[in-house]
Design an enzyme around this catalytic site. Structure first.
Site, PDB file in Angstrom:
ATOM      1  N   ASP A  33       0.848  -1.191   0.000  1.00  0.00           N
ATOM      2  CA  ASP A  33       0.000   0.000   0.000  1.00  0.00           C
ATOM      3  C   ASP A  33       0.887   1.245   0.000  1.00  0.00           C
ATOM      4  O   ASP A  33       1.918   1.303   0.667  1.00  0.00           O
ATOM      5  CB  ASP A  33      -0.908   0.000   1.239  1.00  0.00           C
ATOM      6  N   ILE A  34       0.464   2.260  -0.739  1.00  0.00           N
ATOM      7  CA  ILE A  34       1.257   3.488  -0.882  1.00  0.00           C
ATOM      8  C   ILE A  34       1.260   4.319   0.408  1.00  0.00           C
ATOM      9  O   ILE A  34       2.173   5.116   0.622  1.00  0.00           O
ATOM     10  CB  ILE A  34       0.720   4.315  -2.077  1.00  0.00           C
ATOM     11  N   ASN A  91     -12.789  -3.431   2.283  1.00  0.00           N
ATOM     12  CA  ASN A  91     -13.810  -2.400   2.397  1.00  0.00           C
ATOM     13  C   ASN A  91     -14.725  -2.488   1.178  1.00  0.00           C
ATOM     14  O   ASN A  91     -14.245  -2.589   0.052  1.00  0.00           O
ATOM     15  CB  ASN A  91     -13.152  -1.022   2.460  1.00  0.00           C
ATOM     16  N   GLU A  99     -12.389   3.158  -1.225  1.00  0.00           N
ATOM     17  CA  GLU A  99     -11.951   4.311  -2.022  1.00  0.00           C
ATOM     18  C   GLU A  99     -11.657   3.938  -3.470  1.00  0.00           C
ATOM     19  O   GLU A  99     -11.897   4.732  -4.373  1.00  0.00           O
ATOM     20  CB  GLU A  99     -10.691   4.920  -1.394  1.00  0.00           C
ATOM     21  N   VAL A 100     -11.081   2.766  -3.670  1.00  0.00           N
ATOM     22  CA  VAL A 100     -10.699   2.352  -5.031  1.00  0.00           C
ATOM     23  C   VAL A 100     -11.659   1.250  -5.494  1.00  0.00           C
ATOM     24  O   VAL A 100     -11.752   0.194  -4.855  1.00  0.00           O
ATOM     25  CB  VAL A 100      -9.240   1.844  -5.071  1.00  0.00           C
ATOM     26  N   HIS A 104     -10.063  -5.318  -3.544  1.00  0.00           N
ATOM     27  CA  HIS A 104      -8.741  -5.564  -2.966  1.00  0.00           C
ATOM     28  C   HIS A 104      -8.911  -5.929  -1.513  1.00  0.00           C
ATOM     29  O   HIS A 104      -9.838  -5.446  -0.847  1.00  0.00           O
ATOM     30  CB  HIS A 104      -7.834  -4.335  -3.111  1.00  0.00           C
ATOM     31  N   HIS A 106      -6.834  -5.943   2.130  1.00  0.00           N
ATOM     32  CA  HIS A 106      -5.690  -5.391   2.847  1.00  0.00           C
ATOM     33  C   HIS A 106      -5.176  -6.458   3.802  1.00  0.00           C
ATOM     34  O   HIS A 106      -5.958  -7.010   4.581  1.00  0.00           O
ATOM     35  CB  HIS A 106      -6.105  -4.197   3.699  1.00  0.00           C
TER      36      HIS A 106
HETATM   37  P1  5GP Z   1      -9.827   1.221   0.194  1.00  0.00           P
HETATM   38  O1  5GP Z   1     -10.207   2.379   1.060  1.00  0.00           O
HETATM   39  O2  5GP Z   1     -10.398   1.341  -1.193  1.00  0.00           O
HETATM   40  O3  5GP Z   1     -10.118  -0.095   0.842  1.00  0.00           O
HETATM   41  O4  5GP Z   1      -8.254   1.241   0.109  1.00  0.00           O
HETATM   42  C1  5GP Z   1      -7.527   1.804  -0.948  1.00  0.00           C
HETATM   43  C2  5GP Z   1      -6.086   1.712  -0.576  1.00  0.00           C
HETATM   44  O5  5GP Z   1      -5.322   1.912  -1.739  1.00  0.00           O
HETATM   45  C3  5GP Z   1      -5.621   2.749   0.451  1.00  0.00           C
HETATM   46  O6  5GP Z   1      -5.062   2.079   1.569  1.00  0.00           O
HETATM   47  C4  5GP Z   1      -4.589   3.585  -0.326  1.00  0.00           C
HETATM   48  O7  5GP Z   1      -3.504   3.983   0.483  1.00  0.00           O
HETATM   49  C5  5GP Z   1      -4.170   2.635  -1.425  1.00  0.00           C
HETATM   50  N1  5GP Z   1      -3.745   3.275  -2.652  1.00  0.00           N
HETATM   51  C6  5GP Z   1      -4.389   4.290  -3.305  1.00  0.00           C
HETATM   52  N2  5GP Z   1      -3.730   4.625  -4.427  1.00  0.00           N
HETATM   53  C7  5GP Z   1      -2.644   3.807  -4.484  1.00  0.00           C
HETATM   54  C8  5GP Z   1      -1.581   3.671  -5.443  1.00  0.00           C
HETATM   55  O8  5GP Z   1      -1.493   4.376  -6.452  1.00  0.00           O
HETATM   56  N3  5GP Z   1      -0.655   2.721  -5.181  1.00  0.00           N
HETATM   57  C9  5GP Z   1      -0.714   1.915  -4.072  1.00  0.00           C
HETATM   58  N4  5GP Z   1       0.250   1.008  -3.912  1.00  0.00           N
HETATM   59  N5  5GP Z   1      -1.705   2.022  -3.160  1.00  0.00           N
HETATM   60  C10 5GP Z   1      -2.653   2.953  -3.374  1.00  0.00           C
END
Ligand code: 5GP
Length: 120
Positions: A33-34, A91, A99-100, A104, A106
């Site tokens: 994760d970034i 999530n 968010e994405v 995915h 975690h």
């Molecule tokens: P969500 O809230 O959708 O479950 O988690 C999205 C995750 O993707 C977050 O933890 C965020 O830090 C990670 N993320 C967002 N953009 C990028 C990216 O460009 N590269 C990587 N490696 N992680 C990302």
């Protein structure tokens, strides 16, 4: 709701954006994760265009489902998290805080993670 092929993980899967790869096979890609929320914070994605857990649970093949869960176990072991423990989160949608919009999971570990859900 349809799959948005312009989401950031779709771009990573197509190789348009770099990632720090942890694991890859025919069905799965995993990378760091970034913005890590724990000493170990690894994302595990199916390669197929699944928006979220609802979509994946309804449409993924048995091979894709097995590959995703096998990968999680393998990554946890390879990263040395299996003995000390870790958390797997996905999530989903607005209340889940997704968010994405590409499914995915975690993997979080490397320290005591505390309560699973913080008070609102
Ligand atoms: P969500 O809230 O959708 O479950 O988690 C999205 C995750 O993707 C977050 O933890 C965020 O830090 C990670 N993320 C967002 N953009 C990028 C990216 O460009 N590269 C990587 N490696 N992680 C990302």
């Amino acid at each position: 709701m349809s799959y948005d092929s312009n989401n950031i993980f779709a771009k990573i899967l197509r190789g348009e954006i770099p990632c720090k790869k942890v694991y890859e096979d025919d069905h799965v890609l995993s990378f760091h994760d970034i913005a890590p929320q724990a000493p170990a914070h690894i994302l595990v994605l199916p390669k197929g265009p699944y928006r979220d857990m609802n979509d994946f649970a309804a449409k993924a093949s048995p091979d894709e489902i097995a590959a995703l869960f096998r990968a999680i176990g393998r990554i946890a072991k390879e990263q040395g998290l299996d003995e000390t423990g870790y958390r797997v989160i996905s999530n989903c949608g607005a209340n889940g805080g997704q968010e994405v919009p590409h499914l995915h999971l975690h993997i979080l570990g490397g320290r005591r993670l505390g309560r699973m859900v913080q008070a609102a």
